[in-house]
Design an enzyme around this catalytic site. Structure first.
Site, PDB file in Angstrom:
ATOM      1  N   GLY A   8      45.767  44.319  41.556  1.00  0.00           N
ATOM      2  CA  GLY A   8      45.206  43.733  40.330  1.00  0.00           C
ATOM      3  C   GLY A   8      45.233  44.712  39.172  1.00  0.00           C
ATOM      4  O   GLY A   8      44.247  44.847  38.432  1.00  0.00           O
ATOM      5  N   ALA A   9      46.392  45.387  38.994  1.00  0.00           N
ATOM      6  CA  ALA A   9      46.445  46.501  38.028  1.00  0.00           C
ATOM      7  C   ALA A   9      47.072  46.114  36.690  1.00  0.00           C
ATOM      8  O   ALA A   9      47.495  46.982  35.936  1.00  0.00           O
ATOM      9  CB  ALA A   9      47.199  47.667  38.653  1.00  0.00           C
ATOM     10  N   SER A  10      47.110  44.833  36.380  1.00  0.00           N
ATOM     11  CA  SER A  10      47.752  44.422  35.117  1.00  0.00           C
ATOM     12  C   SER A  10      46.822  44.531  33.912  1.00  0.00           C
ATOM     13  O   SER A  10      47.265  44.432  32.772  1.00  0.00           O
ATOM     14  CB  SER A  10      48.279  42.987  35.239  1.00  0.00           C
ATOM     15  OG  SER A  10      47.220  42.109  35.537  1.00  0.00           O
ATOM     16  N   ASN A  89      41.393  46.855  44.071  1.00  0.00           N
ATOM     17  CA  ASN A  89      40.695  46.578  42.805  1.00  0.00           C
ATOM     18  C   ASN A  89      40.667  45.093  42.444  1.00  0.00           C
ATOM     19  O   ASN A  89      39.759  44.659  41.733  1.00  0.00           O
ATOM     20  CB  ASN A  89      41.399  47.374  41.695  1.00  0.00           C
ATOM     21  CG  ASN A  89      40.999  46.914  40.312  1.00  0.00           C
ATOM     22  OD1 ASN A  89      39.967  47.306  39.785  1.00  0.00           O
ATOM     23  ND2 ASN A  89      41.817  46.034  39.699  1.00  0.00           N
ATOM     24  N   SER A 141      30.567  46.690  43.842  1.00  0.00           N
ATOM     25  CA  SER A 141      29.829  46.402  42.604  1.00  0.00           C
ATOM     26  C   SER A 141      28.349  46.598  42.877  1.00  0.00           C
ATOM     27  O   SER A 141      27.900  46.431  44.024  1.00  0.00           O
ATOM     28  CB  SER A 141      30.064  44.944  42.185  1.00  0.00           C
ATOM     29  OG  SER A 141      29.118  44.571  41.190  1.00  0.00           O
ATOM     30  N   TYR A 154      30.059  36.317  44.635  1.00  0.00           N
ATOM     31  CA  TYR A 154      30.548  37.648  44.239  1.00  0.00           C
ATOM     32  C   TYR A 154      29.760  38.746  44.964  1.00  0.00           C
ATOM     33  O   TYR A 154      30.338  39.690  45.507  1.00  0.00           O
ATOM     34  CB  TYR A 154      30.403  37.766  42.724  1.00  0.00           C
ATOM     35  CG  TYR A 154      30.960  39.036  42.120  1.00  0.00           C
ATOM     36  CD1 TYR A 154      32.318  39.161  41.846  1.00  0.00           C
ATOM     37  CD2 TYR A 154      30.118  40.098  41.785  1.00  0.00           C
ATOM     38  CE1 TYR A 154      32.825  40.321  41.266  1.00  0.00           C
ATOM     39  CE2 TYR A 154      30.612  41.257  41.211  1.00  0.00           C
ATOM     40  CZ  TYR A 154      31.969  41.357  40.948  1.00  0.00           C
ATOM     41  OH  TYR A 154      32.466  42.506  40.370  1.00  0.00           O
ATOM     42  N   ALA A 156      28.179  38.501  47.755  1.00  0.00           N
ATOM     43  CA  ALA A 156      28.549  38.459  49.185  1.00  0.00           C
ATOM     44  C   ALA A 156      29.843  39.228  49.406  1.00  0.00           C
ATOM     45  O   ALA A 156      29.949  40.046  50.332  1.00  0.00           O
ATOM     46  CB  ALA A 156      28.712  37.010  49.642  1.00  0.00           C
ATOM     47  N   LYS A 158      31.181  41.593  47.567  1.00  0.00           N
ATOM     48  CA  LYS A 158      31.070  43.026  47.287  1.00  0.00           C
ATOM     49  C   LYS A 158      30.220  43.745  48.344  1.00  0.00           C
ATOM     50  O   LYS A 158      30.479  44.909  48.662  1.00  0.00           O
ATOM     51  CB  LYS A 158      30.503  43.244  45.880  1.00  0.00           C
ATOM     52  CG  LYS A 158      31.425  42.715  44.765  1.00  0.00           C
ATOM     53  CD  LYS A 158      32.781  43.391  44.785  1.00  0.00           C
ATOM     54  CE  LYS A 158      33.681  42.980  43.637  1.00  0.00           C
ATOM     55  NZ  LYS A 158      35.001  43.640  43.698  1.00  0.00           N
TER      56      LYS A 158
HETATM   57  P1  NAD Z   1      39.645  41.952  35.326  1.00  0.00           P
HETATM   58  O1  NAD Z   1      39.430  40.492  35.449  1.00  0.00           O
HETATM   59  O2  NAD Z   1      39.881  42.534  33.984  1.00  0.00           O
HETATM   60  O3  NAD Z   1      40.835  42.417  36.285  1.00  0.00           O
HETATM   61  C1  NAD Z   1      40.970  41.912  37.603  1.00  0.00           C
HETATM   62  C2  NAD Z   1      42.425  41.967  37.962  1.00  0.00           C
HETATM   63  O4  NAD Z   1      42.596  41.400  39.274  1.00  0.00           O
HETATM   64  C3  NAD Z   1      43.294  41.139  37.019  1.00  0.00           C
HETATM   65  O5  NAD Z   1      44.417  41.916  36.649  1.00  0.00           O
HETATM   66  C4  NAD Z   1      43.707  39.947  37.864  1.00  0.00           C
HETATM   67  O6  NAD Z   1      44.958  39.389  37.523  1.00  0.00           O
HETATM   68  C5  NAD Z   1      43.748  40.580  39.252  1.00  0.00           C
HETATM   69  N1  NAD Z   1      43.718  39.578  40.308  1.00  0.00           N
HETATM   70  C6  NAD Z   1      42.877  38.525  40.413  1.00  0.00           C
HETATM   71  N2  NAD Z   1      43.190  37.814  41.511  1.00  0.00           N
HETATM   72  C7  NAD Z   1      44.252  38.429  42.101  1.00  0.00           C
HETATM   73  C8  NAD Z   1      45.016  38.159  43.257  1.00  0.00           C
HETATM   74  N3  NAD Z   1      44.743  37.112  44.036  1.00  0.00           N
HETATM   75  N4  NAD Z   1      46.049  38.976  43.553  1.00  0.00           N
HETATM   76  C9  NAD Z   1      46.337  40.052  42.762  1.00  0.00           C
HETATM   77  N5  NAD Z   1      45.628  40.353  41.657  1.00  0.00           N
HETATM   78  C10 NAD Z   1      44.605  39.552  41.334  1.00  0.00           C
HETATM   79  O7  NAD Z   1      38.388  42.644  36.017  1.00  0.00           O
HETATM   80  P2  NAD Z   1      37.862  44.146  35.984  1.00  0.00           P
HETATM   81  O8  NAD Z   1      36.593  44.134  35.247  1.00  0.00           O
HETATM   82  O9  NAD Z   1      38.929  45.086  35.604  1.00  0.00           O
HETATM   83  O10 NAD Z   1      37.494  44.325  37.520  1.00  0.00           O
HETATM   84  C11 NAD Z   1      38.250  45.090  38.438  1.00  0.00           C
HETATM   85  C12 NAD Z   1      37.455  45.245  39.724  1.00  0.00           C
HETATM   86  O11 NAD Z   1      36.226  45.920  39.434  1.00  0.00           O
HETATM   87  C13 NAD Z   1      37.070  43.911  40.359  1.00  0.00           C
HETATM   88  O12 NAD Z   1      37.124  44.020  41.769  1.00  0.00           O
HETATM   89  C14 NAD Z   1      35.650  43.709  39.900  1.00  0.00           C
HETATM   90  O13 NAD Z   1      34.929  42.883  40.775  1.00  0.00           O
HETATM   91  C15 NAD Z   1      35.151  45.143  39.922  1.00  0.00           C
HETATM   92  N6  NAD Z   1      33.963  45.346  39.081  1.00  0.00           N
HETATM   93  C16 NAD Z   1      34.015  45.168  37.737  1.00  0.00           C
HETATM   94  C17 NAD Z   1      32.863  45.357  36.971  1.00  0.00           C
HETATM   95  C18 NAD Z   1      32.838  45.197  35.485  1.00  0.00           C
HETATM   96  O14 NAD Z   1      31.765  45.338  34.890  1.00  0.00           O
HETATM   97  N7  NAD Z   1      33.958  44.917  34.824  1.00  0.00           N
HETATM   98  C19 NAD Z   1      31.659  45.692  37.606  1.00  0.00           C
HETATM   99  C20 NAD Z   1      31.643  45.870  38.974  1.00  0.00           C
HETATM  100  C21 NAD Z   1      32.795  45.696  39.719  1.00  0.00           C
END
Ligand code: NAD
Length: 246
Positions: A8-10, A89, A141, A154, A156, A158
């Site tokens: 999920g690194a886009s 991620n 998280s 969510y 559950a 995490k």
């Molecule tokens: P985001 O939505 O910006 O990025 C998530 C990425 O995951 C996106 O690039 C999306 O395309 C990719 N993705 C989703 N489903 C996918 C799949 N089936 N296969 C491959 N890629 C997939 O979210 P973020 O805020 O960058 O979150 C990244 C991680 O950090 C997540 O696991 C999120 O739960 C965790 N997190 C984020 C926060 C926050 O405050 N942003 C807090 C706690 C945990």
């Protein structure tokens, strides 16, 4: 050259982590969801990784799919020779109060956030065990540690990631594989851009540092956890939350 995969690194945290690992000298696999817009974003992330002089590829794959992950891991091992760092991620939210949460909302979040960690750790884990080295960091998280109203699914997923991290650390430790998790609080990304002002203000009021975190503040801790400086750290959950709860 060592190789790192971030799922999920886009965009968001994942994009920042893979760029940081490129800066640290890793060849990079930029995994993304296989949609046109994600692939386009991932290509831009790949170009930024390459600017640090490392090899980088985009590998689109829905990480909730077991067979697709198996193929991705096989292809990466064939192309790069080793897999040294895995950062799980990829994640989604489909928030709603338990009373109103549909089965679809629950299943979708579990499939992407939780099953993906099994899919990736199962296949990358066996590569790392054979190598007798490797570092895994899972994105948990604070919601998985403390719970969060509106995020039954969510939280559950995490909390499960924390259990998976500790179990894998115990199973793989003797093979030279470190497995840790980070538990971010409120980090400014496209995921949190969807929150209402009311939800944001409620979060701010309980953060000791009275500000949101940045993606660089997550990437820095991940960079440390996969470095030699953290060689004796495993099975830990590092909260990166500005003192959300202590
Ligand atoms: P985001 O939505 O910006 O990025 C998530 C990425 O995951 C996106 O690039 C999306 O395309 C990719 N993705 C989703 N489903 C996918 C799949 N089936 N296969 C491959 N890629 C997939 O979210 P973020 O805020 O960058 O979150 C990244 C991680 O950090 C997540 O696991 C999120 O739960 C965790 N997190 C984020 C926060 C926050 O405050 N942003 C807090 C706690 C945990």
């Amino acid at each position: 050259m060592a190789t790192a995969i971030v799922t999920g690194a886009s965009q968001g945290i994942g994009a920042c982590i893979i760029k940081r690992l490129a800066k640290d000298g890793y060849d990079c696999v930029v995994n993304c969801y296989p949609s046109d817009s994600d692939k386009e974003n991932a290509e831009a992330v790949k170009a930024e990784c390459e600017s640090f002089g490392v090899k980088a590829i985009v590998y689109p794959c829905d990480v909730s799919k077991y067979d697709d992950c198996e193929k991705m891991v096989k292809d990466i091992k064939a192309e790069f020779g080793s897999i040294d760092v895995l950062v799980n991620n990829a994640g989604i939210t489909k928030d709603g109060l338990l009373a109103r949460m549909s089965e679809e909302q629950y299943d979708a979040v579990i499939a992407v956030n939780q099953k993906s960690v099994f899919n990736m750790m199962k296949h990358v884990g066996s590569v790392m065990m054979r190598q007798r080295s490797g570092k895994v960091v899972n994105l948990a998280s604070v919601a998985g540690v403390y719970g969060n109203p509106g995020q039954f699914n969510y939280s559950a997923s995490k909390a499960a990631i924390i259990g998976m991290t500790k179990t894998a650390a115990k199973e793989l430790g003797s093979r030279g594989v470190n497995v840790n998790a980070v538990a971010p609080g409120f980090i400014k990304t496209p995921m949190t851009d969807t929150l209402t002002d009311e939800q944001r203000n409620a979060m701010l009021s309980v953060i000791a540092m009275k500000r949101y975190g940045t993606v660089d503040e997550i990437a820095g801790v991940v960079s440390f956890l996969v470095s030699d400086d953290a060689s004796y750290v495993t099975g830990q959950v590092i909260e990166i939350s500005g003192g959300l709860s202590m």
